[in-house]
Structure formats: structure tokens, C-alpha cells
Design a protein around this motif. Structure first.
Motif, PDB file in Angstrom:
ATOM      1  N   LYS A 111       0.657  -0.921  -0.107  1.00 42.33           N
ATOM      2  CA  LYS A 111      -0.021  -0.571   0.384  1.00 42.33           C
ATOM      3  C   LYS A 111       0.789   1.127   0.396  1.00 42.33           C
ATOM      4  O   LYS A 111       0.329   2.203  -0.870  1.00 42.33           O
ATOM      5  N   LEU A 112       2.183   0.878   0.166  1.00 40.00           N
ATOM      6  CA  LEU A 112       2.924   2.062   0.885  1.00 40.00           C
ATOM      7  C   LEU A 112       3.051   3.379  -0.944  1.00 40.00           C
ATOM      8  O   LEU A 112       2.687   4.675  -0.817  1.00 40.00           O
ATOM      9  N   PRO A 113       3.403   2.568  -2.050  1.00 41.87           N
ATOM     10  CA  PRO A 113       3.930   3.340  -3.195  1.00 41.87           C
ATOM     11  C   PRO A 113       2.016   3.878  -3.247  1.00 41.87           C
ATOM     12  O   PRO A 113       2.004   5.319  -4.225  1.00 41.87           O
ATOM     13  N   LEU A 114       0.807   3.128  -3.329  1.00 39.47           N
ATOM     14  CA  LEU A 114      -0.318   4.881  -3.418  1.00 39.47           C
ATOM     15  C   LEU A 114      -0.445   5.062  -2.808  1.00 39.47           C
ATOM     16  O   LEU A 114      -1.188   6.400  -3.110  1.00 39.47           O
ATOM     17  N   LEU A 115      -0.598   4.949  -1.800  1.00 35.20           N
ATOM     18  CA  LEU A 115       0.003   6.725  -0.370  1.00 35.20           C
ATOM     19  C   LEU A 115       0.981   7.765  -1.006  1.00 35.20           C
ATOM     20  O   LEU A 115      -0.020   8.255  -0.836  1.00 35.20           O
ATOM     21  N   ALA A 116       1.735   7.397  -1.394  1.00 38.54           N
ATOM     22  CA  ALA A 116       2.750   8.315  -2.218  1.00 38.54           C
ATOM     23  C   ALA A 116       2.277   8.807  -3.122  1.00 38.54           C
ATOM     24  O   ALA A 116       2.317   9.987  -3.845  1.00 38.54           O
ATOM     25  N   ASN A 117       1.460   7.793  -3.772  1.00 34.53           N
ATOM     26  CA  ASN A 117       0.892   8.127  -5.156  1.00 34.53           C
ATOM     27  C   ASN A 117      -0.148   8.963  -5.271  1.00 34.53           C
ATOM     28  O   ASN A 117      -0.399  10.404  -6.081  1.00 34.53           O
ATOM     29  N   LEU A 118      -0.901   8.900  -3.706  1.00 34.32           N
ATOM     30  CA  LEU A 118      -1.718   9.708  -3.679  1.00 34.32           C
ATOM     31  C   LEU A 118      -1.750  11.325  -3.437  1.00 34.32           C
ATOM     32  O   LEU A 118      -2.100  12.248  -3.676  1.00 34.32           O
ATOM     33  N   PHE A 119      -0.763  11.271  -2.746  1.00 36.94           N
ATOM     34  CA  PHE A 119       0.518  12.437  -2.165  1.00 36.94           C
ATOM     35  C   PHE A 119       0.579  13.303  -3.688  1.00 36.94           C
ATOM     36  O   PHE A 119       0.709  14.811  -3.328  1.00 36.94           O
ATOM     37  N   SER A 120       1.285  12.434  -4.245  1.00 36.72           N
ATOM     38  CA  SER A 120       2.119  13.247  -5.327  1.00 36.72           C
ATOM     39  C   SER A 120       1.014  13.564  -6.657  1.00 36.72           C
ATOM     40  O   SER A 120       1.733  14.660  -6.864  1.00 36.72           O
ATOM     41  N   SER A 121      -0.244  13.535  -6.152  1.00 36.15           N
ATOM     42  CA  SER A 121      -1.367  13.986  -7.088  1.00 36.15           C
ATOM     43  C   SER A 121      -1.535  14.683  -6.706  1.00 36.15           C
ATOM     44  O   SER A 121      -2.197  15.692  -7.937  1.00 36.15           O
ATOM     45  N   ALA A 122      -2.204  15.264  -5.466  1.00 39.08           N
ATOM     46  CA  ALA A 122      -2.846  16.085  -4.972  1.00 39.08           C
ATOM     47  C   ALA A 122      -2.832  17.452  -5.252  1.00 39.08           C
ATOM     48  O   ALA A 122      -3.417  17.948  -5.743  1.00 39.08           O
ATOM     49  N   PRO A 123      -1.085  17.964  -5.721  1.00 41.52           N
ATOM     50  CA  PRO A 123      -1.091  19.179  -6.337  1.00 41.52           C
ATOM     51  C   PRO A 123      -1.281  19.657  -7.460  1.00 41.52           C
ATOM     52  O   PRO A 123      -1.337  20.748  -7.714  1.00 41.52           O
ATOM     53  N   PHE A 124      -1.930  18.752  -8.044  1.00 35.72           N
ATOM     54  CA  PHE A 124      -1.451  18.681 -10.272  1.00 35.72           C
ATOM     55  C   PHE A 124      -3.470  18.353  -9.875  1.00 35.72           C
ATOM     56  O   PHE A 124      -3.938  18.036 -11.601  1.00 35.72           O
ATOM     57  N   THR A 125      -4.436  18.071  -8.899  1.00 33.52           N
ATOM     58  CA  THR A 125      -5.878  17.698  -9.244  1.00 33.52           C
ATOM     59  C   THR A 125      -6.245  19.167  -9.076  1.00 33.52           C
ATOM     60  O   THR A 125      -5.832  20.372  -7.944  1.00 33.52           O
ATOM     61  N   GLY A 126      -7.734  19.195  -9.510  1.00 34.86           N
ATOM     62  CA  GLY A 126      -7.960  20.340  -9.142  1.00 34.86           C
ATOM     63  C   GLY A 126      -9.220  19.672  -7.558  1.00 34.86           C
ATOM     64  O   GLY A 126     -10.581  20.408  -7.517  1.00 34.86           O
ATOM     65  N   THR A 127      -8.741  18.732  -6.912  1.00 41.16           N
ATOM     66  CA  THR A 127      -9.657  18.391  -6.006  1.00 41.16           C
ATOM     67  C   THR A 127      -9.464  18.538  -4.992  1.00 41.16           C
ATOM     68  O   THR A 127      -8.458  18.929  -5.009  1.00 41.16           O
ATOM     69  N   PRO A 128     -10.872  19.030  -4.179  1.00 47.76           N
ATOM     70  CA  PRO A 128     -10.931  19.839  -2.531  1.00 47.76           C
ATOM     71  C   PRO A 128     -10.191  19.164  -2.000  1.00 47.76           C
ATOM     72  O   PRO A 128     -10.113  17.478  -1.638  1.00 47.76           O
ATOM     73  N   PHE A 129      -9.381  19.802  -0.944  1.00 51.32           N
ATOM     74  CA  PHE A 129      -8.955  18.896  -0.096  1.00 51.32           C
ATOM     75  C   PHE A 129      -9.837  18.182   1.026  1.00 51.32           C
ATOM     76  O   PHE A 129      -8.991  16.472   0.886  1.00 51.32           O
ATOM     77  N   GLU A 130     -10.771  18.276   1.485  1.00 54.32           N
ATOM     78  CA  GLU A 130     -12.106  17.318   2.191  1.00 54.32           C
ATOM     79  C   GLU A 130     -11.579  16.096   1.254  1.00 54.32           C
ATOM     80  O   GLU A 130     -12.325  14.952   1.958  1.00 54.32           O
ATOM     81  N   ASN A 131     -12.087  15.734   0.014  1.00 52.78           N
ATOM     82  CA  ASN A 131     -12.141  14.848  -0.901  1.00 52.78           C
ATOM     83  C   ASN A 131     -10.590  14.398  -1.151  1.00 52.78           C
ATOM     84  O   ASN A 131     -10.170  12.816  -0.511  1.00 52.78           O
ATOM     85  N   LEU A 132      -9.574  14.286  -0.847  1.00 51.46           N
ATOM     86  CA  LEU A 132      -8.233  13.776  -0.690  1.00 51.46           C
ATOM     87  C   LEU A 132      -7.868  13.201   0.231  1.00 51.46           C
ATOM     88  O   LEU A 132      -6.916  12.052   0.317  1.00 51.46           O
ATOM     89  N   ASN A 133      -8.542  14.233   1.274  1.00 53.53           N
ATOM     90  CA  ASN A 133      -8.678  12.893   2.450  1.00 53.53           C
ATOM     91  C   ASN A 133      -9.008  12.211   2.970  1.00 53.53           C
ATOM     92  O   ASN A 133      -8.836  11.350   3.672  1.00 53.53           O
ATOM     93  N   GLN A 134     -10.400  12.684   2.492  1.00 54.43           N
ATOM     94  CA  GLN A 134     -11.305  10.701   2.644  1.00 54.43           C
ATOM     95  C   GLN A 134     -10.947  10.497   1.697  1.00 54.43           C
ATOM     96  O   GLN A 134     -10.885   8.751   1.993  1.00 54.43           O
TER      97      GLN A 134
END
Length: 174
Positions: A111-134
Motif C-alpha cells: 500500500k505504501l506506493p499507493l499512499l505516495a501516489n495519492l499525495f504526489s497527485s494532490a497538488p496537480f488536481t483540482g480536487t478539494p482537500f476534503e476529498n483528498l483527505n477522505q
């Protein structure tokens, strides 16, 4: 004794300031002013988390996830992809810290690479913080096998619009 504590505190403050500036500088060289902001988020947050009482295994997991996330962010910046302004710096720090803490706690190494990918994609999407946190919460709750099944079957279950939403999590389910 009190003087020794002051000296140690001064050293910690200088190290924190140095890591923040180093992160900003490294990001600036790679990605220009926007990369500098990303570097300023990652460096100090990683330093803060690593200062906590951690076992050797927890530290290795945190460093592994941070390394992958930094590499992926740098790759995107080198390709000219610019971070969006939808993720304020304070929220990005919060998400990165949460990602590192989830990495520390996971027992499934896959799961570790999946967690890293979640964060590394976050600054480049228009997704609200609430969704990223969820999404981070769901990634913690689901097993690696369940996450793989969602990745494989997601489009057929939900439809072709499975990607991250631009709406907040709460407004999706009103």
C-alpha cells in the motif's frame, strides 16, 4: 542544564529553517517558483514527522513514501505540469503529514506506493482537500487487495467518470 536545552532548541530551529529553505531551494531549481512552494511543504513536514519517536520500520516506511512522492512530484514538475492553486499550502502540509502517518501505521507494504501516489497527485488536481483527505482515510481502511479490486473493477461498477471529483465530498452526497 537550562543552557544546554536552549542550545539544543536553537540547533533544532536552525535545522528546521535549513530544511525548509533547502526544500524551497531544491523545488525552485526543479520547478521554478511553484516547485519552491512544493519543496517548502515537503521538507519541513518530513523533518517534523521524522523527529517523532519512531521504530526503525516506521521510519523506513515514512522515508520510502516520502521518497516516492518527491520523485513523482519532481517528474511532473520537470514535464512542465503546474500545481493548481486549489490546495492551499497549509492543507497540503496537513495532507502530506497525514500520508506519512498512514504510511507509518500500515502493515501492508504494497500500500505504501499507493499512499505516495495519492499525495504526489494532490497538488496537480483540482480536487478539494476534503476529498483528498477522505481518499486517504479510505486507503487506510481498505486492504491492498480491496484497492486492487476497485482499480480493476471501478469503471464497470461506477462508470467511466470514476476519477477524482472537483466537488467537495459533502456536496457529492446531498
Amino acid at each position: 542544564m537550562a543552557m544546554m536545552k536552549k542550545d539544543n532548541l536553537a540547533k533544532e530551529v536552525m535545522v528546521d529553517a535549513g530544511s525548509s529553505l533547502a526544500g524551497f531551494g531544491a523545488g525552485l531549481v526543479i520547478g521554478g517558483p511553484i516547485g519552491g512552494v512544493v519543496g517548502a511543504i515537503v521538507g519541513p513536514t518530513l523533518a517534523d514527522v521524522l523527529k517523532r519517536a519512531l521504530s526503525k520500520a516506521e521510519k523506513e516506511k515514512i522515508e520510502f513514501v516520502a521518497g516516492i512522492a518527491i520523485k513523482k512530484i519532481n517528474e511532473k514538475l520537470e514535464k512542465g505540469i503546474k500545481p493548481t492553486k486549489n490546495l492551499p499550502q497549509g492543507k497540503a502540509k496537513e495532507l502530506f503529514e497525514g500520508t506519512l502517518l498512514k504510511a507509518k501505521e500500515t502493515y501492508e507494504a504494497k500500500k505504501l506506493p499507493l499512499l505516495a501516489n495519492l499525495f504526489s497527485s494532490a497538488p496537480f488536481t483540482g480536487t478539494p482537500f476534503e476529498n483528498l483527505n477522505q481518499a486517504l482515510i479510505f486507503a487506510e481502511q481498505l486492504s491492498y487487495q480491496q484497492l486492487c479490486i476497485l482499480a480493476l473493477m471501478g469503471n464497470s461498477i461506477v462508470g467511466k467518470e470514476l476519477g477524482l471529483s472537483k466537488k467537495s465530498f459533502s456536496s457529492e452526497y446531498k
